[in-house]
Design an enzyme around this catalytic site. Structure first.
Site, PDB file in Angstrom:
ATOM      1  N   HIS A 190     -26.090  -7.601  -3.117  1.00 19.18           N
ATOM      2  CA  HIS A 190     -25.240  -6.419  -2.988  1.00 19.18           C
ATOM      3  C   HIS A 190     -26.102  -5.158  -3.112  1.00 19.18           C
ATOM      4  CE1 HIS A 190     -21.864  -9.085  -4.710  1.00 19.18           C
ATOM      5  NE2 HIS A 190     -21.405  -8.667  -3.544  1.00 19.18           N
ATOM      6  N   CYS A 277     -21.750  -6.510 -12.541  1.00 21.21           N
ATOM      7  CA  CYS A 277     -20.701  -7.404 -12.001  1.00 21.21           C
ATOM      8  C   CYS A 277     -19.731  -7.911 -13.042  1.00 21.21           C
ATOM      9  CB  CYS A 277     -21.284  -8.656 -11.367  1.00 21.21           C
ATOM     10  SG  CYS A 277     -22.946  -8.619 -10.875  1.00 21.21           S
TER      11      CYS A 277
HETATM   12  C1  CIR Z   1     -21.321 -14.349  -5.768  1.00 22.89           C
HETATM   13  O1  CIR Z   1     -22.194 -14.819  -5.036  1.00 22.89           O
HETATM   14  O2  CIR Z   1     -20.349 -13.768  -5.318  1.00 22.89           O
HETATM   15  C2  CIR Z   1     -21.466 -14.495  -7.251  1.00 22.89           C
HETATM   16  N1  CIR Z   1     -22.100 -15.733  -7.561  1.00 22.89           N
HETATM   17  C3  CIR Z   1     -22.259 -13.354  -7.827  1.00 22.89           C
HETATM   18  C4  CIR Z   1     -21.563 -12.036  -7.672  1.00 22.89           C
HETATM   19  C5  CIR Z   1     -22.319 -10.923  -8.285  1.00 22.89           C
HETATM   20  N2  CIR Z   1     -21.566  -9.717  -8.192  1.00 22.89           N
HETATM   21  C6  CIR Z   1     -22.094  -8.513  -8.127  1.00 22.89           C
HETATM   22  O3  CIR Z   1     -23.315  -8.363  -8.033  1.00 22.89           O
HETATM   23  N3  CIR Z   1     -21.272  -7.484  -8.096  1.00 22.89           N
END
Ligand code: CIR
Length: 282
Positions: A190, A277
């Site tokens: 992201h 996150c």
């Molecule tokens: C994903 O791949 O969606 C989750 N394992 C990790 C999400 C991390 N979120 C973020 O950086 N906002």
């Protein structure tokens, strides 16, 4: 004409809207978190750092919540949701601003239902939240708020239509925005894996993004390549939450007058997760 240029309704991305008075957006009172589920390790990941240890996941999450409390926040902790192994990464389900809440439409199919699961909680704080609608997709992790301006990441999760809809919603509330395409950057999932705004006109940036002309008017803290993971840090009131184990970055923050609070994140890193996150802050 590309999709962004073709967008007909509302202001264009990058359009300049009269900014509202400057405000300090790292002053938070509340955070929403979700306790990790026992199937956390079945979530999505692109890194090969091994399988997370569930006891470590719970411990690190508990310490994260405690740190937010130490920063003065009241926590709303949602129960684990075994339907969605990635649902502890609540940041991806909404964009909360001082003036509005926008529910997202996550780009990974396995995460789509997370928004419905958190809708009621968000509505209890922000009545009538706005929504990103199909065919738009958007993950909160791609949205970096820097006072009255937002950087919107185009990624493999957030598409042009999602970014366009969000820009329109933000513009209606007096915020400006600009788009940063991170789809070619294999080292980040992201946008906020690569940049963070920490107040005092200061952006934290990974080397790969440091030269972006959109960042020219900011003080920049460049994160060394070997410490890139640390770029996902979060300013919360008087502290900056940073991942433990990145000494150069922590020292640089301190030298510039910030007050780092180091947190062990190894188990979340295994699933591509970072500090931002794990909560929605407002
Ligand atoms: C994903 O791949 O969606 C989750 N394992 C990790 C999400 C991390 N979120 C973020 O950086 N906002």
């Amino acid at each position: 004409m590309d999709a962004l240029a073709a967008a007909s309704a509302g202001p264009k991305l990058n359009a300049t809207v009269k900014p509202s008075p400057k405000r300090t957006r790292h002053v938070f009172k509340n955070a929403i978190v979700r306790i990790p589920g026992s199937n956390f390790a079945q979530g999505l990941t692109t890194v090969w750092l091994g399988v997370p240890r569930f006891d470590g996941v719970l411990q690190q999450h508990a310490r994260y919540c405690e740190a937010l409390r130490e920063c003065g926040l009241t926590i709303t902790a949602l129960d684990a949701d075994l339907d969605y192994p990635d649902s502890t990464f609540v940041e991806d389900t909404a964009v909360l601003t001082a003036r509005s809440a926008i529910l997202t439409r996550p780009g990974a199919r396995s995460r789509e239902g997370e928004v419905a699961a958190i809708h009621q909680t968000i509505s209890s704080f922000f009545p009538a939240p706005l929504e990103i609608e199909a065919p738009g997709t958007l993950d909160g992790g791609d949205i970096c708020e820097a006072e009255n301006h937002f950087f919107l990441g185009l990624s493999h999760r957030t598409n042009e239509e999602g970014a366009r809809q969000l820009a329109v919603h933000l513009a209606r509330h007096g915020y400006t925005s600009s788009v940063i395409d991170v789809r070619g950057m294999t080292s980040i999932l992201h946008l906020k894996s690569g940049i963070a705004y920490i107040g005092n006109n200061t952006l934290v940036v990974i080397e790969e993004m440091a030269g972006n002309p959109l960042f020219q008017s900011y003080e920049r803290i460049r994160v060394a390549v070997e410490e890139s993971y640390a770029a996902n840090c979060v300013r919360v009131n008087q502290r900056v939450l940073v991942a433990a184990g990145y000494p150069q970055f922590a020292a640089e923050l301190a030298a510039r007058g910030f007050n780092p609070l180091e947190l062990e994140m190894s188990e979340f890193q295994k699933m591509d997760g970072g500090l931002s996150c794990l909560s929605l802050r407002f």
